[in-house]
Design an enzyme around this catalytic site. Structure first.
Site, PDB file in Angstrom:
ATOM      1  N   HIS A  82       0.814  -1.218   0.000  1.00  0.00           N
ATOM      2  CA  HIS A  82       0.000   0.000   0.000  1.00  0.00           C
ATOM      3  C   HIS A  82       0.846   1.265   0.000  1.00  0.00           C
ATOM      4  O   HIS A  82       0.338   2.354  -0.255  1.00  0.00           O
ATOM      5  CB  HIS A  82      -0.932   0.005   1.208  1.00  0.00           C
ATOM      6  CG  HIS A  82      -1.963  -1.069   1.174  1.00  0.00           C
ATOM      7  ND1 HIS A  82      -2.961  -1.106   0.231  1.00  0.00           N
ATOM      8  CD2 HIS A  82      -2.143  -2.168   1.939  1.00  0.00           C
ATOM      9  CE1 HIS A  82      -3.722  -2.176   0.421  1.00  0.00           C
ATOM     10  NE2 HIS A  82      -3.240  -2.844   1.452  1.00  0.00           N
ATOM     11  N   ARG A 110       7.418  -5.215   3.199  1.00  0.00           N
ATOM     12  CA  ARG A 110       6.114  -5.822   2.995  1.00  0.00           C
ATOM     13  C   ARG A 110       5.863  -5.725   1.490  1.00  0.00           C
ATOM     14  O   ARG A 110       5.632  -4.631   0.963  1.00  0.00           O
ATOM     15  CB  ARG A 110       5.040  -5.096   3.807  1.00  0.00           C
ATOM     16  CG  ARG A 110       3.736  -5.938   3.918  1.00  0.00           C
ATOM     17  CD  ARG A 110       2.743  -5.660   2.869  1.00  0.00           C
ATOM     18  NE  ARG A 110       2.080  -4.409   3.126  1.00  0.00           N
ATOM     19  CZ  ARG A 110       1.007  -4.266   3.909  1.00  0.00           C
ATOM     20  NH1 ARG A 110       0.406  -5.292   4.433  1.00  0.00           N
ATOM     21  NH2 ARG A 110       0.481  -3.064   4.098  1.00  0.00           N
ATOM     22  N   ASP A 133      16.651  -8.453  -3.363  1.00  0.00           N
ATOM     23  CA  ASP A 133      17.773  -7.941  -4.170  1.00  0.00           C
ATOM     24  C   ASP A 133      18.137  -6.513  -3.756  1.00  0.00           C
ATOM     25  O   ASP A 133      19.307  -6.111  -3.794  1.00  0.00           O
ATOM     26  CB  ASP A 133      17.431  -7.933  -5.665  1.00  0.00           C
ATOM     27  CG  ASP A 133      17.504  -9.317  -6.303  1.00  0.00           C
ATOM     28  OD1 ASP A 133      17.829 -10.296  -5.596  1.00  0.00           O
ATOM     29  OD2 ASP A 133      17.229  -9.413  -7.521  1.00  0.00           O
ATOM     30  N   GLU A 170      -4.744 -12.263   7.294  1.00  0.00           N
ATOM     31  CA  GLU A 170      -5.587 -11.064   7.354  1.00  0.00           C
ATOM     32  C   GLU A 170      -6.886 -11.240   6.574  1.00  0.00           C
ATOM     33  O   GLU A 170      -7.527 -10.258   6.206  1.00  0.00           O
ATOM     34  CB  GLU A 170      -4.812  -9.832   6.857  1.00  0.00           C
ATOM     35  CG  GLU A 170      -4.070 -10.019   5.531  1.00  0.00           C
ATOM     36  CD  GLU A 170      -3.243  -8.789   5.129  1.00  0.00           C
ATOM     37  OE1 GLU A 170      -3.400  -7.714   5.722  1.00  0.00           O
ATOM     38  OE2 GLU A 170      -2.442  -8.930   4.187  1.00  0.00           O
ATOM     39  N   ASP A 194      -7.079  -5.341   7.464  1.00  0.00           N
ATOM     40  CA  ASP A 194      -7.823  -6.186   6.533  1.00  0.00           C
ATOM     41  C   ASP A 194      -8.737  -7.151   7.261  1.00  0.00           C
ATOM     42  O   ASP A 194      -9.843  -7.456   6.786  1.00  0.00           O
ATOM     43  CB  ASP A 194      -6.855  -6.948   5.620  1.00  0.00           C
ATOM     44  CG  ASP A 194      -6.467  -6.118   4.410  1.00  0.00           C
ATOM     45  OD1 ASP A 194      -7.374  -5.670   3.701  1.00  0.00           O
ATOM     46  OD2 ASP A 194      -5.270  -5.894   4.201  1.00  0.00           O
TER      47      ASP A 194
HETATM   48  C1  3PY Z   1      -3.402  -4.656   7.713  1.00  0.00           C
HETATM   49  O1  3PY Z   1      -3.603  -4.187   8.842  1.00  0.00           O
HETATM   50  O2  3PY Z   1      -4.266  -5.187   7.017  1.00  0.00           O
HETATM   51  C2  3PY Z   1      -2.063  -4.575   7.171  1.00  0.00           C
HETATM   52  O3  3PY Z   1      -1.835  -5.108   6.118  1.00  0.00           O
HETATM   53  C3  3PY Z   1      -1.035  -3.789   7.896  1.00  0.00           C
HETATM   54  O4  3PY Z   1      -1.014  -2.506   7.364  1.00  0.00           O
HETATM   55 MG    MG Z   2      -3.468  -5.740   5.057  1.00  0.00          MG
END
Ligand code: 3PY
Ligand code: MG
Length: 247
Positions: A45, A69, A83, A144, A170
């Site tokens: 994101h 991430r 990398d 999530e 999420d």
């Molecule tokens: C979430 O909380 O869904 C995440 O991916 C962390 O930002």
């Molecule tokens: Mg998330």
């Protein structure tokens, strides 16, 4: 030589990170200067492109470990993050043991996985780098979603998964919007945490601020988010403006 995040988790440490999403190498440098256990750069994101990522990790100068991430559970996303110099990856939206195993494989050079080496990055001392990766590259998978929640025990037990990280944002979206979503989310977090404990796999969780991070650490979560750049910047600007607002 500082211990890798993987080694620290292995030895039982609890880690607190700064989470960066604004895509600014300068903010990443400032966050590193504060001295957190590690940084997480969010390419799912967050606003980083690949060159920003290279610049951001360069700005850290190896002073603090960096995890990325990644945007998605694909070999290219995982390989390019590593990398660029990330010590590990946090892979979003993992829903099954198969997907977790794929993430692990994408992060490991043969014969342990399918990570590709292109001779481009890192540019120096590739053999030493490969040897170090076998020891230090950390793979975290995010739970999530509802399917991830249902398969938490199997996901946590996948060999090579160093950490399960709960995405509370999420999770709330998936468990909502009706009724007591907060309670359902808490129940889900507790179930995922318990599945991790049963598998002997550390469990981390996204937290919005220092107080939440401290509370989650006290509950036994092993990676928490002490600060994220968007919240820090918003709060700093808000407080400064409020101090000069007309009464
Ligand atoms: C979430 O909380 O869904 C995440 O991916 C962390 O930002
Ligand atoms: Mg998330």
């Amino acid at each position: 030589d500082r211990a890798s995040c993987r080694a620290r988790l292995e030895s039982g440490d609890s880690l607190a990170c700064a989470w960066l999403a604004m895509g600014s190498p300068a903010l990443v440098e400032a966050a590193a200067h504060a001295g957190p256990d590690l940084l997480v750069l969010d390419l799912q994101h967050g606003l980083f492109d690949r060159r920003d990522l290279e610049a951001a990790i360069g700005a850290v100068r190896g002073d603090v470990p960096v995890l990325v991430r990644v945007a998605e559970n694909r070999p290219l996303a995982i390989g390019t993050a590593l990398d660029a110099g990330a010590e590990g990856v946090i892979v979003p939206l993992v829903e099954s043991a198969e997907e977790a195993a794929a993430a692990v494989s994408a992060a490991r050079y043969p014969p342990h996985g399918i990570r590709s080496g292109g001779g481009v990055r890192p540019l120096a001392d590739f053999a030493a780098y490969v040897a170090g990766c076998a020891r230090d590259t950390l793979v975290a998978v995010m739970i999530e979603t509802k399917a991830g929640l249902e398969n938490a025990a199997a996901i946590a037990a996948v060999p090579g998964v160093d950490l399960v990280f709960i995405g509370t944002g999420d999770l709330v979206l998936c468990l909502g919007p009706d009724g007591d979503v907060k309670a359902r989310c808490e129940e889900a977090c507790a179930a995922i945490h318990a599945a991790c404990e049963a598998a002997g796999t550390p469990c981390g969780i996204f937290t919005p601020d220092v107080d939440a991070a401290l509370a989650r650490r006290a509950e036994g979560y092993r990676l928490v988010v002490a600060a994220n750049d968007i919240a820090v910047v918003n709060e700093g600007f808000r407080r400064a403006a409020a101090a000069f607002a007309p009464a």
